[in-house]
Design an enzyme around this catalytic site. Sequence first.
Site, PDB file in Angstrom:
ATOM      1  N   HIS A 192      -2.456   6.896   7.718  1.00 41.27           N
ATOM      2  CA  HIS A 192      -1.502   7.830   7.095  1.00 41.27           C
ATOM      3  C   HIS A 192      -2.194   9.128   6.672  1.00 41.27           C
ATOM      4  O   HIS A 192      -1.610  10.207   6.787  1.00 41.27           O
ATOM      5  CB  HIS A 192      -0.883   7.204   5.834  1.00 41.27           C
ATOM      6  CG  HIS A 192       0.350   6.382   6.090  1.00 41.27           C
ATOM      7  ND1 HIS A 192       1.498   6.899   6.650  1.00 41.27           N
ATOM      8  CD2 HIS A 192       0.625   5.087   5.814  1.00 41.27           C
ATOM      9  CE1 HIS A 192       2.424   5.942   6.716  1.00 41.27           C
ATOM     10  NE2 HIS A 192       1.924   4.824   6.213  1.00 41.27           N
ATOM     11  N   GLN A 245       2.692   9.940   2.172  1.00 45.13           N
ATOM     12  CA  GLN A 245       4.039   9.351   2.242  1.00 45.13           C
ATOM     13  C   GLN A 245       4.982   9.880   1.167  1.00 45.13           C
ATOM     14  O   GLN A 245       6.191   9.700   1.264  1.00 45.13           O
ATOM     15  CB  GLN A 245       3.972   7.815   2.114  1.00 45.13           C
ATOM     16  CG  GLN A 245       3.403   7.134   3.347  1.00 45.13           C
ATOM     17  CD  GLN A 245       3.411   5.631   3.185  1.00 45.13           C
ATOM     18  OE1 GLN A 245       2.535   5.068   2.541  1.00 45.13           O
ATOM     19  NE2 GLN A 245       4.404   4.959   3.743  1.00 45.13           N
ATOM     20  N   GLY A 275       0.839  -1.191   0.000  1.00 40.32           N
ATOM     21  CA  GLY A 275       0.000   0.000   0.000  1.00 40.32           C
ATOM     22  C   GLY A 275       0.872   1.239   0.000  1.00 40.32           C
ATOM     23  O   GLY A 275       2.079   1.163   0.275  1.00 40.32           O
ATOM     24  N   CYS A 297       6.181  -0.624   7.420  1.00 41.99           N
ATOM     25  CA  CYS A 297       5.771   0.628   6.774  1.00 41.99           C
ATOM     26  C   CYS A 297       6.946   1.161   5.969  1.00 41.99           C
ATOM     27  O   CYS A 297       8.079   1.186   6.457  1.00 41.99           O
ATOM     28  CB  CYS A 297       5.349   1.660   7.820  1.00 41.99           C
ATOM     29  SG  CYS A 297       4.832   3.233   7.088  1.00 41.99           S
ATOM     30  N   LEU A 298       6.682   1.571   4.749  1.00 45.70           N
ATOM     31  CA  LEU A 298       7.750   2.068   3.882  1.00 45.70           C
ATOM     32  C   LEU A 298       8.366   3.354   4.438  1.00 45.70           C
ATOM     33  O   LEU A 298       9.479   3.721   4.046  1.00 45.70           O
ATOM     34  CB  LEU A 298       7.217   2.304   2.463  1.00 45.70           C
ATOM     35  CG  LEU A 298       6.740   1.022   1.747  1.00 45.70           C
ATOM     36  CD1 LEU A 298       6.034   1.373   0.438  1.00 45.70           C
ATOM     37  CD2 LEU A 298       7.919   0.080   1.478  1.00 45.70           C
ATOM     38  N   HIS A 339      -4.162   0.834   7.862  1.00 47.44           N
ATOM     39  CA  HIS A 339      -2.812   1.402   7.908  1.00 47.44           C
ATOM     40  C   HIS A 339      -2.738   2.642   7.003  1.00 47.44           C
ATOM     41  O   HIS A 339      -2.237   3.696   7.412  1.00 47.44           O
ATOM     42  CB  HIS A 339      -1.805   0.331   7.475  1.00 47.44           C
ATOM     43  CG  HIS A 339      -0.375   0.766   7.415  1.00 47.44           C
ATOM     44  ND1 HIS A 339       0.590   0.304   8.285  1.00 47.44           N
ATOM     45  CD2 HIS A 339       0.263   1.619   6.576  1.00 47.44           C
ATOM     46  CE1 HIS A 339       1.757   0.875   7.975  1.00 47.44           C
ATOM     47  NE2 HIS A 339       1.586   1.667   6.937  1.00 47.44           N
ATOM     48  N   GLU A 340      -3.253   2.522   5.790  1.00 45.86           N
ATOM     49  CA  GLU A 340      -3.217   3.653   4.844  1.00 45.86           C
ATOM     50  C   GLU A 340      -4.150   4.771   5.283  1.00 45.86           C
ATOM     51  O   GLU A 340      -3.817   5.952   5.150  1.00 45.86           O
ATOM     52  CB  GLU A 340      -3.589   3.188   3.429  1.00 45.86           C
ATOM     53  CG  GLU A 340      -2.736   2.067   2.842  1.00 45.86           C
ATOM     54  CD  GLU A 340      -1.255   2.261   3.007  1.00 45.86           C
ATOM     55  OE1 GLU A 340      -0.793   3.406   3.097  1.00 45.86           O
ATOM     56  OE2 GLU A 340      -0.536   1.242   3.062  1.00 45.86           O
TER      57      GLU A 340
HETATM   58  O1  GNR Z   1       4.254  -2.639   2.421  1.00 39.64           O
HETATM   59  C1  GNR Z   1       3.598  -2.576   3.468  1.00 39.64           C
HETATM   60  N1  GNR Z   1       3.317  -3.727   4.123  1.00 39.64           N
HETATM   61  C2  GNR Z   1       2.427  -3.803   5.175  1.00 39.64           C
HETATM   62  C3  GNR Z   1       2.400  -4.969   5.908  1.00 39.64           C
HETATM   63  C4  GNR Z   1       1.525  -5.119   6.943  1.00 39.64           C
HETATM   64  C5  GNR Z   1       0.661  -4.095   7.257  1.00 39.64           C
HETATM   65  C6  GNR Z   1       0.687  -2.913   6.551  1.00 39.64           C
HETATM   66  C7  GNR Z   1       1.557  -2.765   5.514  1.00 39.64           C
HETATM   67  S1  GNR Z   1       1.549  -1.305   4.586  1.00 39.64           S
HETATM   68  C8  GNR Z   1       3.181  -1.269   3.980  1.00 39.64           C
HETATM   69  C9  GNR Z   1       3.350  -0.159   2.972  1.00 39.64           C
HETATM   70  C10 GNR Z   1       3.132   1.176   3.644  1.00 39.64           C
HETATM   71  O2  GNR Z   1       3.918   1.694   4.391  1.00 39.64           O
HETATM   72  N2  GNR Z   1       2.012   1.775   3.407  1.00 39.64           N
HETATM   73  O3  GNR Z   1       1.722   2.944   4.002  1.00 39.64           O
HETATM   74 NI    NI Z   2       2.887   2.932   5.868  1.00 39.29          NI
END
Ligand code: GNR
Ligand code: NI
Length: 170
Positions: free
Chosen positions: A138, A50, A45, A92-93, A134-135
């Site tokens: 953000h 980001q 995601g 998270c990236l 999660h997104e």
């Molecule tokens: O790549 C991602 N893997 C992930 C794994 C488990 C729960 C959430 C994520 S999101 C993350 C990419 C990211 O940082 N998206 O904002």
């Molecule tokens: Ni993230």
Amino acid sequence: MIRTILHYPDKRLRERGERVEAITPEIQQLIDDMAETMYAAPGVGLAATQIGEALQLFIVDIADENEPSDLRVFINPEILEREGDITWQEGCLSFPGVQEEVERAAHVRVRAQGRDGKSFELEAEGLLAVAIQHEYDHLQGVLMIDHMGPLKKRLTHRKMVKRAEEQAST
Ligand code: GNR
Ligand code: NI
């Protein structure tokens, strides 16, 4: 174009995304850039915040590497329902190298607009539900570190600050 993913503690990650009022060619281009950036990372995601675009927009693709891609675009998303609990080992990236268990709703119902601007509703569970939450976080300036207990939070904060300092001096 692949865009630079901001790393914690970059302050822009704390901005709230503003509502996308019209799906312009610029927004379409931004979506394309986000997809290219997410697949290159790779990640499941990516939120516009980001890459320093404070907009209510994120993308998700939870397809396995050996499956065809399944890009989902969420513009102006709203989480309508959350049910149950699930704990997932998240990454998270914007926190490279950090992995931590986060508790989320196991099931969500979300409404958003797609790439064409059309409104849709989706029910999700498992990784898709986790990634959507999660997104969505953000877009409110909420990060995975905010879900950690105080000890892990301090450790992660220090590690990320140290890394940013090292990178600034090279
Ligand atoms: O790549 C991602 N893997 C992930 C794994 C488990 C729960 C959430 C994520 S999101 C993350 C990419 C990211 O940082 N998206 O904002
Ligand atoms: Ni993230």
